[in-house]
Design a protein around this motif. Structure first.
Motif, PDB file in Angstrom:
ATOM      1  N   MET A  26       0.814  -1.225   0.000  1.00  0.00           N
ATOM      2  CA  MET A  26       0.000   0.000   0.000  1.00  0.00           C
ATOM      3  C   MET A  26       0.847   1.275   0.000  1.00  0.00           C
ATOM      4  SD  MET A  26      -3.318  -0.511   0.189  1.00  0.00           S
ATOM      5  CE  MET A  26      -3.903   0.946   1.032  1.00  0.00           C
ATOM      6  N   ILE A  27       2.084   1.185   0.425  1.00  0.00           N
ATOM      7  CA  ILE A  27       2.876   2.389   0.666  1.00  0.00           C
ATOM      8  C   ILE A  27       3.097   3.218  -0.602  1.00  0.00           C
ATOM      9  CG2 ILE A  27       5.122   3.254   1.436  1.00  0.00           C
ATOM     10  CD1 ILE A  27       5.150   0.831   3.406  1.00  0.00           C
ATOM     11  N   GLU A  28       3.668   2.627  -1.619  1.00  0.00           N
ATOM     12  CA  GLU A  28       3.996   3.395  -2.824  1.00  0.00           C
ATOM     13  C   GLU A  28       2.779   4.024  -3.493  1.00  0.00           C
ATOM     14  OE1 GLU A  28       6.244   2.821  -7.104  1.00  0.00           O
ATOM     15  OE2 GLU A  28       6.696   1.435  -5.484  1.00  0.00           O
ATOM     16  N   GLU A  33      -0.866   9.380  -3.979  1.00  0.00           N
ATOM     17  CA  GLU A  33      -2.208   9.965  -3.996  1.00  0.00           C
ATOM     18  C   GLU A  33      -2.177  11.446  -3.643  1.00  0.00           C
ATOM     19  OE1 GLU A  33      -5.273   7.876  -1.771  1.00  0.00           O
ATOM     20  OE2 GLU A  33      -4.050   6.055  -1.910  1.00  0.00           O
ATOM     21  N   PRO A  34      -3.081  12.221  -4.242  1.00  0.00           N
ATOM     22  CA  PRO A  34      -3.192  13.628  -3.847  1.00  0.00           C
ATOM     23  C   PRO A  34      -3.516  13.742  -2.360  1.00  0.00           C
ATOM     24  CG  PRO A  34      -4.492  13.185  -5.826  1.00  0.00           C
ATOM     25  CD  PRO A  34      -4.024  11.854  -5.292  1.00  0.00           C
ATOM     26  N   GLY A  35      -2.803  14.604  -1.673  1.00  0.00           N
ATOM     27  CA  GLY A  35      -3.087  14.862  -0.269  1.00  0.00           C
ATOM     28  C   GLY A  35      -2.382  13.961   0.714  1.00  0.00           C
ATOM     29  N   CYS A  36      -1.720  12.899   0.262  1.00  0.00           N
ATOM     30  CA  CYS A  36      -0.994  12.029   1.190  1.00  0.00           C
ATOM     31  C   CYS A  36       0.376  12.649   1.463  1.00  0.00           C
ATOM     32  CB  CYS A  36      -0.836  10.624   0.634  1.00  0.00           C
ATOM     33  SG  CYS A  36       0.007   9.518   1.806  1.00  0.00           S
ATOM     34  N   LEU A  37       0.618  12.985   2.720  1.00  0.00           N
ATOM     35  CA  LEU A  37       1.860  13.642   3.117  1.00  0.00           C
ATOM     36  C   LEU A  37       2.845  12.678   3.774  1.00  0.00           C
ATOM     37  CD1 LEU A  37       0.174  16.771   4.711  1.00  0.00           C
ATOM     38  CD2 LEU A  37       1.093  16.558   2.387  1.00  0.00           C
ATOM     39  N   PHE A  38       2.337  11.596   4.343  1.00  0.00           N
ATOM     40  CA  PHE A  38       3.180  10.634   5.061  1.00  0.00           C
ATOM     41  C   PHE A  38       2.405   9.344   5.182  1.00  0.00           C
ATOM     42  CE2 PHE A  38       4.804   8.605   8.926  1.00  0.00           C
ATOM     43  CZ  PHE A  38       6.180   8.729   8.771  1.00  0.00           C
ATOM     44  N   TYR A  39       3.099   8.209   5.010  1.00  0.00           N
ATOM     45  CA  TYR A  39       2.442   6.907   5.093  1.00  0.00           C
ATOM     46  C   TYR A  39       3.530   5.894   5.392  1.00  0.00           C
ATOM     47  CZ  TYR A  39      -1.210   3.503   3.826  1.00  0.00           C
ATOM     48  OH  TYR A  39      -2.164   2.518   3.829  1.00  0.00           O
ATOM     49  N   GLN A  40       3.607   5.415   6.625  1.00  0.00           N
ATOM     50  CA  GLN A  40       4.680   4.504   7.013  1.00  0.00           C
ATOM     51  C   GLN A  40       4.153   3.396   7.904  1.00  0.00           C
ATOM     52  OE1 GLN A  40       8.173   6.429   8.496  1.00  0.00           O
ATOM     53  NE2 GLN A  40       9.302   4.524   8.691  1.00  0.00           N
ATOM     54  N   SER A  48       5.267  -9.527  16.684  1.00  0.00           N
ATOM     55  CA  SER A  48       5.255  -9.442  15.217  1.00  0.00           C
ATOM     56  C   SER A  48       3.850  -9.436  14.619  1.00  0.00           C
ATOM     57  CB  SER A  48       6.073 -10.585  14.614  1.00  0.00           C
ATOM     58  OG  SER A  48       5.487 -11.837  14.935  1.00  0.00           O
ATOM     59  N   ALA A  49       2.848  -9.742  15.414  1.00  0.00           N
ATOM     60  CA  ALA A  49       1.470  -9.712  14.916  1.00  0.00           C
ATOM     61  C   ALA A  49       0.874  -8.305  14.972  1.00  0.00           C
ATOM     62  CB  ALA A  49       0.595 -10.665  15.718  1.00  0.00           C
ATOM     63  N   ALA A  50       1.506  -7.396  15.718  1.00  0.00           N
ATOM     64  CA  ALA A  50       0.981  -6.039  15.896  1.00  0.00           C
ATOM     65  C   ALA A  50       1.674  -5.073  14.936  1.00  0.00           C
ATOM     66  CB  ALA A  50       1.182  -5.587  17.334  1.00  0.00           C
ATOM     67  N   MET A  51       0.883  -4.427  14.091  1.00  0.00           N
ATOM     68  CA  MET A  51       1.401  -3.464  13.117  1.00  0.00           C
ATOM     69  C   MET A  51       0.562  -2.200  13.157  1.00  0.00           C
ATOM     70  SD  MET A  51       2.135  -6.135  10.029  1.00  0.00           S
ATOM     71  CE  MET A  51       2.539  -7.810  10.538  1.00  0.00           C
ATOM     72  N   VAL A  52       1.226  -1.101  12.809  1.00  0.00           N
ATOM     73  CA  VAL A  52       0.572   0.199  12.830  1.00  0.00           C
ATOM     74  C   VAL A  52       0.966   0.964  11.574  1.00  0.00           C
ATOM     75  CG1 VAL A  52       0.432   2.418  14.041  1.00  0.00           C
ATOM     76  CG2 VAL A  52       0.579   0.305  15.343  1.00  0.00           C
ATOM     77  N   LEU A  53      -0.009   1.550  10.915  1.00  0.00           N
ATOM     78  CA  LEU A  53       0.252   2.496   9.834  1.00  0.00           C
ATOM     79  C   LEU A  53       0.062   3.894  10.402  1.00  0.00           C
ATOM     80  CD1 LEU A  53      -1.525   1.049   6.671  1.00  0.00           C
ATOM     81  CD2 LEU A  53       0.883   1.657   6.869  1.00  0.00           C
ATOM     82  N   VAL A  54       1.066   4.731  10.209  1.00  0.00           N
ATOM     83  CA  VAL A  54       0.976   6.130  10.609  1.00  0.00           C
ATOM     84  C   VAL A  54       0.856   6.931   9.317  1.00  0.00           C
ATOM     85  CG1 VAL A  54       2.134   8.038  11.764  1.00  0.00           C
ATOM     86  CG2 VAL A  54       2.321   5.713  12.693  1.00  0.00           C
ATOM     87  N   GLU A  55      -0.183   7.742   9.245  1.00  0.00           N
ATOM     88  CA  GLU A  55      -0.495   8.473   8.021  1.00  0.00           C
ATOM     89  C   GLU A  55      -0.700   9.949   8.333  1.00  0.00           C
ATOM     90  OE1 GLU A  55      -3.920   6.633   6.101  1.00  0.00           O
ATOM     91  OE2 GLU A  55      -3.538   4.795   7.230  1.00  0.00           O
ATOM     92  N   ARG A  56      -0.425  10.784   7.334  1.00  0.00           N
ATOM     93  CA  ARG A  56      -0.732  12.206   7.446  1.00  0.00           C
ATOM     94  C   ARG A  56      -1.325  12.647   6.110  1.00  0.00           C
ATOM     95  NH1 ARG A  56       3.986  14.088   9.208  1.00  0.00           N
ATOM     96  NH2 ARG A  56       4.652  15.000   7.253  1.00  0.00           N
ATOM     97  N   TRP A  57      -2.477  13.316   6.186  1.00  0.00           N
ATOM     98  CA  TRP A  57      -3.232  13.717   5.006  1.00  0.00           C
ATOM     99  C   TRP A  57      -3.500  15.214   5.042  1.00  0.00           C
ATOM    100  CZ3 TRP A  57      -4.303  10.251   1.187  1.00  0.00           C
ATOM    101  CH2 TRP A  57      -4.078   8.917   1.490  1.00  0.00           C
ATOM    102  N   SER A  58      -3.571  15.825   3.878  1.00  0.00           N
ATOM    103  CA  SER A  58      -3.873  17.257   3.774  1.00  0.00           C
ATOM    104  C   SER A  58      -5.274  17.581   4.250  1.00  0.00           C
ATOM    105  CB  SER A  58      -3.716  17.744   2.335  1.00  0.00           C
ATOM    106  OG  SER A  58      -2.384  17.659   1.920  1.00  0.00           O
TER     107      SER A  58
END
Length: 95
Positions: A26-28, A33-40, A48-58
């Motif tokens: 999903m990252i690339e 996308e328009p408005g996506c400032l950060f996505y990691q 190892s079963a716990a994951m988090v996506l940190v996102e920043r949008w306009s």
């Protein structure tokens, strides 16, 4: 106003690699996308079963458009088969 999003995931037993692969894919396209400032993606080093996506949008409009993209719709179908529990999403703004 910038919108910050924290999306939390817990893989079902034995599905950790499949979840990680799906989220990494999903990252690339999301960063393009328009408005996506950060996505990691982050993984808990002790679980190892716990994951988090940190996102920043306009804007919330940009985030809502993200939910209709082909790559998001695909990963949503994968999530239905690999998660131990529903994902959690927090939408945050700085005041």
């Amino acid at each position: 106003m910038t919108l910050h999003v924290i999306a939390r995931f817990r893989a079902a037993p034995g599905q950790e690699d499949r979840l990680r692969t799906a989220l990494e894919a999903m990252i690339e396209p999301t960063l393009a996308e328009p408005g996506c400032l950060f996505y990691q993606l982050f993984t808990d080093p002790n679980d190892s079963a716990a994951m988090v996506l940190v996102e920043r949008w306009s804007s919330a409009v940009d985030l809502d458009a993200h939910f209709g993209t082909p790559h998001f719709l695909h990963v949503r179908s994968v999530l239905e088969t690999v998660l131990a529990e529903p994902m959690g999403i927090d939408r945050l703004v700085a005041e």
